[in-house]
Write an enzyme that holds these catalytic residues in place. Structure first.
Site, mmCIF file in Angstrom:
data_model
loop_
_atom_site.group_PDB
_atom_site.id
_atom_site.type_symbol
_atom_site.label_atom_id
_atom_site.label_comp_id
_atom_site.label_asym_id
_atom_site.label_seq_id
_atom_site.Cartn_x
_atom_site.Cartn_y
_atom_site.Cartn_z
ATOM 1 N N ASP A 77 0.100 -7.642 1.478
ATOM 2 C CA ASP A 77 0.494 -6.238 1.592
ATOM 3 C C ASP A 77 2.013 -6.080 1.637
ATOM 4 O O ASP A 77 2.542 -5.283 2.411
ATOM 5 C CB ASP A 77 -0.141 -5.578 2.816
ATOM 6 C CG ASP A 77 -0.044 -4.047 2.759
ATOM 7 O OD1 ASP A 77 0.073 -3.508 1.640
ATOM 8 O OD2 ASP A 77 -0.066 -3.406 3.822
ATOM 9 N N HIS A 90 0.817 -1.219 0.000
ATOM 10 C CA HIS A 90 0.000 0.000 0.000
ATOM 11 C C HIS A 90 0.853 1.273 0.000
ATOM 12 O O HIS A 90 0.344 2.359 -0.267
ATOM 13 C CB HIS A 90 -0.995 0.006 1.169
ATOM 14 C CG HIS A 90 -0.392 0.220 2.523
ATOM 15 N ND1 HIS A 90 -0.201 -0.791 3.425
ATOM 16 C CD2 HIS A 90 0.056 1.339 3.140
ATOM 17 C CE1 HIS A 90 0.329 -0.309 4.536
ATOM 18 N NE2 HIS A 90 0.499 0.987 4.388
ATOM 19 N N GLY A 136 3.736 6.663 8.371
ATOM 20 C CA GLY A 136 5.126 6.833 7.972
ATOM 21 C C GLY A 136 5.977 5.643 8.365
ATOM 22 O O GLY A 136 7.004 5.365 7.759
ATOM 23 N N ASN A 137 5.543 4.889 9.400
ATOM 24 C CA ASN A 137 6.241 3.675 9.818
ATOM 25 C C ASN A 137 5.963 2.498 8.883
ATOM 26 O O ASN A 137 6.657 1.482 8.925
ATOM 27 C CB ASN A 137 5.808 3.248 11.228
ATOM 28 C CG ASN A 137 6.624 3.898 12.324
ATOM 29 O OD1 ASN A 137 6.111 4.747 13.058
ATOM 30 N ND2 ASN A 137 7.893 3.522 12.435
ATOM 31 N N SER A 138 4.943 2.619 8.042
ATOM 32 C CA SER A 138 4.528 1.498 7.219
ATOM 33 C C SER A 138 5.660 0.992 6.343
ATOM 34 O O SER A 138 6.303 1.754 5.631
ATOM 35 C CB SER A 138 3.362 1.917 6.333
ATOM 36 O OG SER A 138 2.696 0.799 5.839
ATOM 37 N N LEU A 196 -4.584 -25.073 1.262
ATOM 38 C CA LEU A 196 -4.918 -26.337 1.902
ATOM 39 C C LEU A 196 -6.214 -26.903 1.322
ATOM 40 O O LEU A 196 -6.412 -28.109 1.271
ATOM 41 C CB LEU A 196 -5.045 -26.141 3.413
ATOM 42 C CG LEU A 196 -5.251 -27.370 4.285
ATOM 43 C CD1 LEU A 196 -4.135 -28.384 4.051
ATOM 44 C CD2 LEU A 196 -5.303 -26.972 5.754
ATOM 45 N N GLY A 197 -7.097 -25.993 0.876
ATOM 46 C CA GLY A 197 -8.333 -26.442 0.242
ATOM 47 C C GLY A 197 -9.456 -26.728 1.214
ATOM 48 O O GLY A 197 -10.188 -27.720 1.072
#
Length: 468
Positions: free
Chosen positions: A137, A107, A214-216, A271-272
């Protein structure tokens, strides 16, 4: 006669069920300086430029991605209409190789026209996007540099609730910042990645280390300086830090990063099964026949899926993967996310009160073990669906691909297009299915011309999109 805590204090006896904690009297003082020294040079500031379509009156989620965005006029007038505005965004990243590979959040860089990376020593580089995975992400970018300091992967499975951790990044308008906290919980799921993916991967490490916009994309490290996760989100009613932050575990990070660098897309294993949600009420569980037992209840099996092939049945409770106990569905999702189609895992499950262990060969979403190729179609940032024959007949067309939803950070969010648009042609070629559209898109370079219609309105509406 019941023994009280005062009795224990008076006699010095320890209850038989006591957890075994004997206080901190003999514990060494924790020193964060060496870890901070290792992480600061390997943490970068990422800035992006983009022009995006935005809407006024967007609702605020209690969970926020951690990137700064210049939203001048964002909540201005216009009655909720879509508008194009230039946007500047800011986040963090962690250097993972000496030759300039950097991991960050999807993001942070999604939809960016330009990516700039500033090192801790103030050197500035233009970066290129290698690949990204909206489901987890995560994204990998690269700068043209050599002999860079980089972080060493730790093992997030070994992370314990209560242990000290450090978060490093560029919060708000500050320079490199280090904060400390403890691991508050593991295996958290927020459904926040569902905004950008239909099949989100979430098994967050929750901490109380102070992180802010801002830490993302910045690293979460142990006190010995090893990377154990990439900071991704906060739980907050205001959008600023309110005590809870969430981090993508490094065991997921290193597998997905390896896939992105080698294949250009994630080789995701399934895994289904469809499992019972943690959020289900006791009444719902009772109606479904789900008993209050340890493990993940198998509510449904995918036909020709990995679990079905291994003999798992509806009503089983999955308790361990490769001997690792599963406390929640998020734990299971997190464990499976570290494997690829074709990998074999040891699966422990309980049936009718007895525990069994079997070997499962994981499969891809198509039900086989083939490697999945990268597709430019994913860059559109949209949920696409082949128009069914009845709807095509009603609209008076041969067929098409309908845009069911547009995610806020994809290519289609940057052009004048709305949900419900039916794509009829791509680069002058008729497309009647998602696969036909995928083929045209994957063969294209640069821009693609789409032609389509809106049901109920006359005329063909052309749209030009840029896939670079």
């Amino acid at each position: 006669v019941y023994q009280t805590s005062q009795d224990n204090n008076d006699t010095g006896k320890v209850p038989s069920n006591y957890a075994g904690f004997n206080g901190l009297a003999n514990a060494a003082a924790v020193d964060f300086t060496a870890a901070a020294d290792a992480a600061l040079p390997a943490t970068v500031h990422i800035k992006t430029k983009a022009t995006r379509q935005v809407s006024n009156n967007l609702p605020r989620s209690p969970f926020s991605e951690l990137f700064d965005m210049d939203l001048d006029d964002f909540f201005g007038g216009g009655g909720g209409r879509m508008r194009s505005i230039p946007q500047m965004a800011s986040g963090s990243g962690a250097i993972i190789s000496e030759d300039g590979y950097i991991v960050t959040n999807n993001h942070v860089i999604s939809g960016a026209d330009e990516i700039t990376v500033t090192l801790n020593n103030k050197k500035v580089f233009k970066a290129k996007l290698i690949a990204a995975d909206p489901s987890s992400d995560l994204a990998v970018i690269k700068i043209d540099a050599k002999n860079l300091p980089f972080l060493i992967y730790g093992n997030s499975d070994d992370v314990k609730v209560g242990q000290w951790v450090l978060a490093v990044g560029y919060p708000l308008t500050l320079e490199t910042t280090v904060t400390a906290g403890i691991v508050s919980a593991k295996g958290r799921t927020l459904e926040i990645n569902r905004r950008q993916s239909d099949s989100p991967v979430e098994s967050f490490i929750q901490t109380d280390a102070a992180v802010n916009p801002g830490n993302s994309g910045g690293p979460l490290i142990t006190t010995d300086g090893k990377l154990i996760g990439i900071n991704s989100a906060i739980a907050s009613p205001t959008g600023a830090y309110a005590g809870y932050s969430f981090t993508i575990p490094v065991n997921i990070v290193k597998k997905i990063v390896s896939d992105l660098m080698k294949h250009g897309t994630v080789q995701r294993a399934y895994l289904g099964i469809r499992y019972a949600s943690d959020a289900a009420s006791d009444e719902e569980k009772s109606r479904a026949g789900i008993k209050d037992e340890d493990g993940i209840y198998v509510a449904e099996l995918t036909h020709l899926g990995a679990a079905e092939a291994a003999g798992i049945k509806v009503g089983d409770y999955i308790t361990k993967i490769n001997g690792v106990p599963l406390a929640s569905p998020a734990d299971m999702v997190g464990q499976i996310a570290t494997y690829r189609p074709g990998d074999k895992i040891s699966l422990t499950y309980r049936r009718a009160g007895k525990e069994y262990t079997t070997t499962v060969t994981l499969r891809n979403i198509s039900g086989n073990t083939d490697m999945v190729k990268d597709s430019k179609l994913d860059k559109l940032g949209a949920d696409l669906q082949t128009l069914n024959k009845n709807e095509a007949k009603e609209y008076g067309i041969n067929g098409g691909v309908v845009i069911k939803a547009i995610r806020p950070l994809g290519v289609l969010s940057k052009v004048r297009i709305q949900e419900g648009y039916v794509i009829l042609k791509a680069n002058n070629k008729e497309v009647k299915s998602v696969e036909e559209l995928r083929k045209v898109i994957d063969e294209s370079t640069g821009t693609v011309k789409l032609e389509g219609m809106y049901p109920g309105y006359e005329g063909i509406y052309p749209i030009v999109i840029n896939l670079q």
